[in-house]
Scaffold this active site. Structure first.
Site: not given
Ligand code: S3P
Length: 419
Positions: A13-14, A85, A113, A160, A306, A333, A379
């Site tokens: 996903k990221s 997010g 959030r 993020q 996660d 989250k 999740r």
């Molecule tokens: C992500 C970073 C994480 C993770 C999220 C995806 C990303 O969040 O929990 O599911 O793709 O950069 P945080 O940056 O808030 O830790």
């Protein structure tokens, strides 16, 4: 009976989000295979289409017709990040530097959030960002400004936040932008931006980017998402008489905490076909194991943040005590994952206590079926689908289809292993 067979995990996903974003800012057509067709990543595509980027989405690949760093155009409607997010925070970094105003919102979960964590650094860099409800959450109105570089010290280890600042930093009119984190968070932005031609480097826990890169379109094959693989790792370890092969899983060291924890708990996992070219990948052979409790704390937390819900399920069936500390981020989250895990696991008969920054689980209590409240959190839904396999009696998941956010084939893939 046990779980048997092979499962191929959908794209990360990221990494999928980033491919669309960076492809949009690159010149030329970026081709992405194994793109995650989950609702979150589709929200990212939708936002970039509204910013004037043509994205062709076919089952085999997506094509992003990028227009370069300065090629986005003002949207004619509000951008909707849905439940995502990553979309909200990363796109804010890009919008902070655009010569137009954008309004960005999302679903009920996103609107709760915290966004101060990006509003503060992006404002310091020159953007004008307001939370329309005055609560530091979305909807956000972002009026882009001319950007100057900063060295930001983030209180949280958050990819993020780091990525939003690095993306804005690409537009800086002066020097390098630096983000220092307490502990290193996932580094997919740094790796992929470098592939696209940006000058990004890492010094200890500081990521540094040079401004005004000229990004060039790339071909990207997205590895399977270890966060999705985690449900099958847990299922393979905890359901007796199981042996499953999980194929093409991303094992980037900033993401692989679940593997380290599963091994430390006594899990039988073998890595096969390891490939360290670009984002590293491997196949995982997972066999049923007698797990025992451990303490999980410190620098490993961002590498498995996660996966803590599914680690909780493993801990509930393990022998002994599992303690999770330094994970206060769980509260912000998609849901408050400390409260939601405590409520739902307690409903199933587990012994779990929430703490300020994690939870303590006394494993080995027999689990029974329950009604699981999912709180718009994919999740939570998937973790309890696995818990249901380990419980006596029937479990009902509220909003089971939340899995579509990150793993559309989840139930289908799980059923295949049960045949
Ligand atoms: C992500 C970073 C994480 C993770 C999220 C995806 C990303 O969040 O929990 O599911 O793709 O950069 P945080 O940056 O808030 O830790």
């Amino acid at each position: 009976m046990g779980l048997h067979g092979e499962v191929t995990i959908p794209g990360d996903k990221s990494i999928s989000h980033r491919a669309v974003m960076f492809g949009s800012l690159a010149k030329g057509t970026t081709e992405v295979t194994n793109f995650l067709q989950g609702a979150d990543c589709l929200s990212t595509i939708d936002c970039f289409r509204k910013l004037g980027i043509e994205v062709e989405n076919t089952p085999e690949k997506i094509l992003i017709h990028g227009k370069g760093l300065h090629g986005l155009s003002a949207p004619t409607s509000i951008l909707d990040a849905g439940n995502s997010g990553t979309t909200t925070r990363l796109i804010s970094g890009i919008l902070a530097a655009q010569p137009f105003e954008t309004t960005l919102t999302g679903d009920a979960s996103i609107q709760k959030r915290p966004m101060r964590r990006i509003m503060e650094p992006l404002s310091m860099m020159g953007a004008n960002i307001t939370s329309l409800n005055g609560n530091d959450c979305a909807p956000l109105r972002i009026h882009g400004g001319s950007i100057h570089s900063i060295h930001y010290h983030s209180k949280v280890a958050s990819a993020q936040v780091k990525s939003a600042i690095l993306l804005a930093g690409m537009y800086a009119e002066d020097g390098e932008t630096k983000v220092t984190e307490p502990t290193i968070s996932r580094n997919h932005s740094e790796i992929m931006l470098r592939t696209f031609g940006a000058d990004v480097r890492t010094e200890d826990t500081t990521a540094i980017i040079k401004p005004q890169p000229s990004l060039t379109a790339q071909t990207i094959n997205v590895p399977g998402d270890i966060s999705s693989a985690a449900y099958f790792i847990a299922a393979g370890l905890c359901v007796p008489n199981s042996e499953i092969l999980i194929k093409n899983v991303g094992i980037n060291p900033t993401r692989d905490g679940i593997l380290k924890v599963a091994l430390a708990m006594g899990g039988n996992i073998t890595l096969l076909n390891e490939n360290y070219d670009g984002e590293p990948t491997a196949d995982l052979l997972v066999k049923s194991s007698e797990l025992h409790g451990i303490t999980i704390e410190g620098d490993i937390i961002p590498t498995l943040i996660d996966e803590i819900p599914i680690i909780n399920i493993m801990a509930a069936v393990a022998k002994g005590t599992t303690i999770i500390k330094d994970a206060a981020e769980l509260k912000v989250k998609e849901s408050n994952r400390i409260d939601v895990m405590v409520d739902n696991l307690t409903a199933m008969g587990a012994q779990i206590t929430g703490t300020d920054d994690g939870m303590i689980i006394e494993g080995g209590k027999p689990l029974h079926g329950a009604f699981i409240k999912t709180h718009l959190d994919h999740r939570i839904a998937m973790s309890f689908a696995i818990a249901a396999l380990l419980a006596e009696g029937e479990t009902t998941l509220e909003d089971k289809e939340l899995a579509n956010i990150s793993f559309p084939t989840f139930y289908h893939d799980l059923e295949k292993l049960q045949r």
